[in-house]
Structures are given as structure tokens and as C-alpha cells.
Design a protein around this motif. Structure first.
Motif, mmCIF file in Angstrom:
data_model
loop_
_atom_site.group_PDB
_atom_site.id
_atom_site.type_symbol
_atom_site.label_atom_id
_atom_site.label_comp_id
_atom_site.label_asym_id
_atom_site.label_seq_id
_atom_site.Cartn_x
_atom_site.Cartn_y
_atom_site.Cartn_z
ATOM 1 N N GLY A 56 0.790 -1.225 0.000
ATOM 2 C CA GLY A 56 0.000 0.000 0.000
ATOM 3 C C GLY A 56 0.820 1.271 0.000
ATOM 4 N N TRP A 57 2.107 1.141 0.317
ATOM 5 C CA TRP A 57 2.967 2.319 0.272
ATOM 6 C C TRP A 57 3.391 2.585 -1.169
ATOM 7 C CZ3 TRP A 57 5.589 5.318 4.255
ATOM 8 C CH2 TRP A 57 5.076 5.092 5.543
ATOM 9 N N GLY A 58 3.363 3.872 -1.563
ATOM 10 C CA GLY A 58 3.769 4.282 -2.897
ATOM 11 C C GLY A 58 4.111 5.756 -2.884
ATOM 12 N N PRO A 59 4.308 6.361 -4.051
ATOM 13 C CA PRO A 59 4.659 7.787 -4.109
ATOM 14 C C PRO A 59 3.657 8.688 -3.393
ATOM 15 C CG PRO A 59 5.008 6.757 -6.239
ATOM 16 C CD PRO A 59 4.330 5.736 -5.386
ATOM 17 N N SER A 60 2.357 8.393 -3.521
ATOM 18 C CA SER A 60 1.343 9.246 -2.878
ATOM 19 C C SER A 60 1.405 9.123 -1.351
ATOM 20 C CB SER A 60 -0.055 8.871 -3.377
ATOM 21 O OG SER A 60 -0.362 7.521 -3.075
ATOM 22 N N THR A 61 1.709 7.929 -0.839
ATOM 23 C CA THR A 61 1.831 7.744 0.610
ATOM 24 C C THR A 61 3.030 8.509 1.152
ATOM 25 O OG1 THR A 61 0.922 5.517 0.379
ATOM 26 C CG2 THR A 61 1.971 6.053 2.467
ATOM 27 N N VAL A 62 4.160 8.376 0.483
ATOM 28 C CA VAL A 62 5.371 9.083 0.910
ATOM 29 C C VAL A 62 5.150 10.594 0.859
ATOM 30 C CG1 VAL A 62 7.784 9.547 0.338
ATOM 31 C CG2 VAL A 62 6.902 7.208 0.235
ATOM 32 N N ALA A 63 4.540 11.061 -0.222
ATOM 33 C CA ALA A 63 4.274 12.503 -0.344
ATOM 34 C C ALA A 63 3.317 12.981 0.740
ATOM 35 C CB ALA A 63 3.717 12.818 -1.724
ATOM 36 N N MET A 64 2.324 12.154 1.076
ATOM 37 C CA MET A 64 1.340 12.558 2.087
ATOM 38 C C MET A 64 1.970 12.643 3.467
ATOM 39 S SD MET A 64 -1.714 13.569 2.109
ATOM 40 C CE MET A 64 -2.495 14.358 3.506
ATOM 41 N N MET A 65 2.945 11.785 3.766
ATOM 42 C CA MET A 65 3.622 11.864 5.057
ATOM 43 C C MET A 65 4.281 13.221 5.238
ATOM 44 S SD MET A 65 3.090 9.097 6.727
ATOM 45 C CE MET A 65 2.491 7.433 6.408
ATOM 46 N N ALA A 66 4.913 13.723 4.188
ATOM 47 C CA ALA A 66 5.516 15.058 4.254
ATOM 48 C C ALA A 66 4.435 16.142 4.215
ATOM 49 C CB ALA A 66 6.497 15.242 3.100
ATOM 50 N N ASN A 67 3.367 15.862 3.479
ATOM 51 C CA ASN A 67 2.315 16.867 3.301
ATOM 52 C C ASN A 67 1.543 17.123 4.594
ATOM 53 O OD1 ASN A 67 1.229 18.762 1.631
ATOM 54 N ND2 ASN A 67 -0.037 17.352 0.458
ATOM 55 N N TRP A 68 1.450 16.107 5.477
ATOM 56 C CA TRP A 68 0.773 16.318 6.753
ATOM 57 C C TRP A 68 1.418 17.477 7.520
ATOM 58 C CZ3 TRP A 68 -3.871 15.268 7.509
ATOM 59 C CH2 TRP A 68 -4.461 14.039 7.172
ATOM 60 N N GLY A 69 2.737 17.581 7.430
ATOM 61 C CA GLY A 69 3.424 18.664 8.124
ATOM 62 C C GLY A 69 2.991 20.021 7.634
ATOM 63 N N THR A 70 2.887 20.171 6.331
ATOM 64 C CA THR A 70 2.489 21.463 5.775
ATOM 65 C C THR A 70 1.015 21.750 6.043
ATOM 66 O OG1 THR A 70 2.118 20.387 3.635
ATOM 67 C CG2 THR A 70 4.258 21.361 3.986
ATOM 68 N N ILE A 71 0.175 20.731 5.956
ATOM 69 C CA ILE A 71 -1.258 20.937 6.208
ATOM 70 C C ILE A 71 -1.486 21.360 7.660
ATOM 71 C CG2 ILE A 71 -3.499 19.781 6.365
ATOM 72 C CD1 ILE A 71 -2.595 18.021 3.997
ATOM 73 N N MET A 72 -0.857 20.665 8.588
ATOM 74 C CA MET A 72 -1.030 21.007 10.003
ATOM 75 C C MET A 72 -0.470 22.390 10.321
ATOM 76 S SD MET A 72 -2.745 18.632 11.461
ATOM 77 C CE MET A 72 -3.630 18.515 9.894
ATOM 78 N N PHE A 73 0.598 22.767 9.638
ATOM 79 C CA PHE A 73 1.139 24.106 9.849
ATOM 80 C C PHE A 73 0.109 25.154 9.431
ATOM 81 C CE2 PHE A 73 3.366 27.970 9.040
ATOM 82 C CZ PHE A 73 4.412 27.993 9.951
ATOM 83 N N VAL A 74 -0.490 24.963 8.281
ATOM 84 C CA VAL A 74 -1.488 25.920 7.793
ATOM 85 C C VAL A 74 -2.652 26.035 8.776
ATOM 86 C CG1 VAL A 74 -3.186 26.336 5.965
ATOM 87 C CG2 VAL A 74 -0.864 25.601 5.370
ATOM 88 N N VAL A 75 -3.073 24.916 9.355
ATOM 89 C CA VAL A 75 -4.222 24.905 10.257
ATOM 90 C C VAL A 75 -3.888 25.534 11.612
ATOM 91 C CG1 VAL A 75 -5.827 23.419 11.528
ATOM 92 C CG2 VAL A 75 -5.266 22.902 9.142
ATOM 93 N N PHE A 76 -2.697 25.267 12.143
ATOM 94 C CA PHE A 76 -2.396 25.619 13.539
ATOM 95 C C PHE A 76 -1.490 26.829 13.715
ATOM 96 C CE2 PHE A 76 -3.807 21.232 14.107
ATOM 97 C CZ PHE A 76 -4.528 21.317 15.288
ATOM 98 N N VAL A 77 -0.938 27.396 12.660
ATOM 99 C CA VAL A 77 0.081 28.425 12.844
ATOM 100 C C VAL A 77 -0.452 29.650 13.581
ATOM 101 C CG1 VAL A 77 -0.301 29.398 10.522
ATOM 102 C CG2 VAL A 77 1.871 29.804 11.726
#
Length: 490
Positions: free
Chosen positions: A108-129
Motif C-alpha cells: 500500500g505504500w507508494g509515491p502518494s503515501t510518501v508525499a502525504m507523510m511530508a504533506n501532513w506537516g504542511t497541512i497542520m502548519f497551515v491549520v495551527f500556525v
């Protein structure tokens, strides 16, 4: 005796500072450190009467005394927070350098999974900054740093519970979310720490050191292929999973040590400010936010920063995928990633130090670095589309040059933003600036979810973003508000 004079644009009444230099030798803890006693004489109406709670600039006929001092403990604060930044960078980019191993060992791991792991950081930053910036202004820096270190430790510990899918994958997503929440302070706090702890001639350098440490965290992640092997006839899937588990145990242990160090000693600010600017009051959260929104010059800078910095930052987390079409696989990409991280960690420090030493040339330095970034990315574009015959040395130089020049602009653009927004609180200004590059990071990484999008789109996107970002900066007036306050105008 030196006389410091400054005034806000449109204000005909100057404010003068008379600063004698004293050598302090009677304090055992801070022996030999320098102290400045700043007499603030406000003649006529104040520049900053609108600042709630201001006492130094409120009374038009009053004279107030401001003492400034530097403490050796500032280097401990810089060291510990730089370690936190470094470790956060390692964890944010955990999966990109071992993407091939994860895809082979975990279904189940692939390019979209790897990208999403990094993307969670940016999404949470936008929400909580913005909530975090408000909380730091209310509760202080120490509370924020301790909370961030605790979130990092909790996230890294959760990943160690099991290596069995799909629970393991869920724990990895949870850790990425917690890392993203902690990043709101880690990415926004460097300018606040520099302002509260460091004098004028060290401010930009201190910011650059913390940002360089964050980038250096990517170096730790690019060393992961030394610990995590690719499945092969000699290495089965269970071996790879054990390698991943050992890597995660190591991360959790380091996170625990960092949390302990922060708990032992990390005050919000020193007893006495290091500079005149550090001693002045700032706008509260809501007035400061409204001031930023109404500041057209700052908004232009914000857009330019987000477009030029966000995509390259996101690209570094998925660099392996840009190198695959050139036949550079995980082990080879590790060498490029390590070299790029080392140089791009040093480049902000060098740029920041140059700015501290030859102040007043911020525009020239920034535009030279931005133009160099575009040219290096264009070189890599020609290699990617095989207009130029791909060769190892060209890939190394184009990737290292583009990322290093780009990252060197970050502390400089922060300085411009802080001057344009003054007297808005540093944590809020830096939070909003980093918010913009996180938004562009999210957009960049979400493109991996487009079916059959491939990988070549990343290269021309980087060229366009870094080139177009220079145009709006032409219309930004590079102010030196804080520099004019802190330096003499004899």
C-alpha cells in the motif's frame, strides 16, 4: 557617547537614544559581557503611541531608561533549539530517502503515501500556525518549545508500537500529523529567539543557524539507506521491516533526550533585552494581524516568498522521484541528497553573516541569490529533458546549486518581512511568512495524487516558480526599520 536617531516615515519629530558603552566585570555569571544603557528621549508625539501597553514611547515629554545586555546563555538556547530544528527535519523527511524500501516491504505504500507523510506537516502548519502564534504571545516561548518537543516525542514513540500493516501505516500518519503541529513553532520561532536573545550584529546569523540546522536535518534522513536495506535475494521483506523498526527506535530515543534537555533549561527570554528593538513593545495579536493584512508591501513579499521557497522545500522530500528518470536510484540519490543538504545548510549561514557584516545591501544580495537559483534549476531542467546529456557531475552541481542558493534567501527575506511589518510581534510575522511557503508546499505535494502525472512536471514547476517570484520583489521597498533604530546616525 553615541546618539541614535530614528523616526517613522511621515513623522517630523525624531526620537534620540544616548548610549554609553560599559564593560561589566562585577557579575560572576556574565563577566566580561557588554552592557548598553539606553536613554530614550521622546520629544513631541510618539511614533508608537498606538501600541497597547507601551511605556517607553507613550509620554511625549518623558525620558525612560532602557538597558541592553547579552548573555552567554544565548548560545545554549541557540544550540538546543537548533538541535530541535535538526531533529524535526530528520523526522519530517523520514520516508522519502527510503521510499523504494517502504514500497517493497509495506503493501500500500507508494509515491502518494510518501508525499502525504511530508504533506501532513504542511497541512497542520497551515491549520495551527495562527493559534500557536497567539498562544506563544500569551504563554511565552518556553511553553511552546516544551509542547513541541513533547509532541515530537509522542509521535516518534507511536510509530514504535508495531510494524504490522495497516496499524503501522496509521501510526505513521498520526506521527506526521503531530510533527506538523509541532512545526508551527519550530519553523516560526527562530526570528523570535534571535530578536529576544541576540544583538544587532548577530541577529540574521542566529536565524540562519537555526534554519540551516533544520535543513541539515534532511542530511540525517538521507543517511537512512545505510540502516534500511532494499529487499534483495540476500535481504527479505522481514529484514527490511526490522531495519525500519530499528530506525524508528533510534528516533524515539533521540526525541526523548531532546525533550529532557528543553525541560532542564529553556527560558522564554533573558532578564535584560540584547538591543533597543528588543526592548520596544509590540502590537497585540489581533492588531498585529490586521496590520499585516493591510500592509501591501508585506503582502507582495509574502507572495514572492511562498512561490520561490515552498516548491523547492517540498521537492527536497521527494527528490528521489526526480532522479529516477535519470537512472539514479535510492543509493545514488542518497549521495546527491547528502551533498545538497550539507551545502544548503551552510548557505543560509553564510548569507546571513554577510548581511550582518555589510548591512544595507539586502536587496542586492537577495536578487543575486534568486537569479542564481533560477539558472541552476534551468540547468537541471535541460538535464531532465535530456537536452543536455545527463552526467553525474551535472546532476550534482545543478541540484546542489539550485537548492543552496534558494535556501540562502530565506533568512534574508525574513529580515525584509520583519522590517516591513514592524512593530508587529516577530513570532506572528514569521508564522505568516512560513504559512505561505507551507501553502505552496501543500499544492506541490498534492500534485502526486493526479493520475499518471509522472515526475518531469516538478522540474519545470521549479524553474517557473523561482523565476516569476523575482518580479513582484521589484516593487517591494526594502526597509531597514530595525537597523535604523539599533545603529547610530551621527
Amino acid at each position: 557617547m553615541r546618539e541614535y536617531i530614528y523616526g517613522k516615515q511621515g513623522d517630523t519629530t525624531p526620537v534620540s537614544f544616548h548610549i554609553p558603552r560599559l564593560e561589566v566585570n562585577n557579575d560572576n555569571e556574565h563577566k566580561g559581557e557588554r552592557m548598553s544603557i539606553v536613554t530614550v528621549n521622546t520629544i513631541g508625539s510618539s511614533n508608537y503611541q498606538s501600541i497597547k501597553g507601551s511605556s517607553q514611547y507613550h509620554d511625549s515629554s518623558s525620558t525612560s531608561l532602557v538597558s541592553t545586555r547579552t548573555y552567554l546563555s544565548r548560545f545554549w538556547i541557540l544550540f538546543i533549539f537548533s538541535l530541535v530544528c535538526w531533529f524535526h527535519g530528520v523526522q519530517w523527511n523520514t520516508w522519502g530517502p527510503i521510499a523504494e524500501s517502504m514500497e517493497a516491504a509495506f503493501p500500500g505504500w507508494g509515491p502518494s503515501t510518501v508525499a502525504m507523510m511530508a504533506n501532513w506537516g504542511t497541512i497542520m502548519f497551515v491549520v495551527f500556525v495562527l493559534p500557536v502564534c497567539w498562544a506563544i504571545q500569551r504563554c511565552g516561548l518556553r511553553a511552546g518549545v516544551v509542547s513541541s518537543a513533547a509532541l515530537i516525542f509522542l509521535g516518534t514513540a507511536l510509530r514504535c508500537i508495531t510494524s504490522t500493516p495497516p496499524v503501522f501505516t496509521v501510526m505513521c500518519h498520526t506521527c506526521a500529523i503531530l510533527m506538523g503541529i509541532s512545526s508551527t513553532l519550530i519553523l516560526a520561532a527562530p526570528v523570535l529567539i534571535a530578536s529576544d536573545w541576540f544583538p544587532l550584529q548577530e541577529r540574521t546569523t542566529a536565524v540562519a543557524v537555526m534554519m540551516g540546522a533544520s535543513q541539515l536535518g534532511l542530511l540525517g534522513s538521507y543517511l537512512e539507506p545505510l540502516l534500511v536495506r532494499l529487499p534483495s535475494p540476500q535481504v527479505n521483506i522481514d529484514d527490511t521491516r526490522r531495519d525500519v523498526t530499528h530506525l524508528l527506535y533510534l528516533g524515539a530515543g533521540l526525541a526523548g533526550l531532546l525533550l529532557l534537555a528543553v525541560l532542564i533549561y529553556f527560558p522564554s527570554k533573558p532578564p535584560t533585552p540584547p538591543s533597543v528593538v528588543s526592548s520596544t513593545d509590540r502590537l497585540d495579536f489581533i492588531p498585529g494581524l490586521l496590520s499585516i493584512i493591510k500592509n501591501k508591501q508585506f503582502i507582495i513579499l509574502l507572495v514572492a516568498y511562498g512561490v520561490s521557497v515552498g516548491p523547492p522545500v517540498a521537492w527536497m522530500t521527494v527528490l528521489d522521484y526526480s532522479l529516477l528518470p535519470l537512472e539514479f536510484h535510492q543509493d545514488q540519490a542518497m549521495g546527491i541528497g547528502i551533498s545538497t543538504v550539507i551545502v544548503s545548510s551552510l548557505s543560509p549561514v553564510i548569507a546571513g553573516r554577510i548581511n550582518d557584516l555589510i548591512q544595507g545591501h539586502l536587496r542586492t544580495i537577495t536578487f543575486i541569490l534568486m537569479l542564481s537559483t533560477s539558472l541552476f534549476f534551468y540547468w537541471f531542467l535541460l538535464i531532465s529533458y535530456q537536452v543536455l546529456t545527463p552526467s553525474t557531475w551535472q546532476v550534482y552541481f545543478s541540484v546542489i546549486g539550485s537548492v543552496s542558493c534558494n535556501f540562502a534567501t530565506i533568512p534574508l527575506l525574513f529580515e525584509v518581512g520583519l522590517d516591513l511589518a514592524y512593530p508587529v510581534q516577530e513570532i506572528l510575522v514569521s508564522g505568516v511568512i512560513v504559512l505561505m511557503d507551507n501553502i505552496t508546499c501543500v499544492i506541490f505535494l498534492l500534485a502526486f495524487f493526479i493520475p499518471n502525472v509522472g515526475y518531469l512536471w516538478m522540474t519545470y514547476t521549479l524553474v517557473l516558480c523561482t523565476s516569476l517570484a523575482m518580479m513582484p520583489l521589484i516593487f517591494v521597498k526594502f526597509e531597514y526599520t530595525r537597523l535604523n533604530i539599533d545603529t547610530s546616525k551621527n
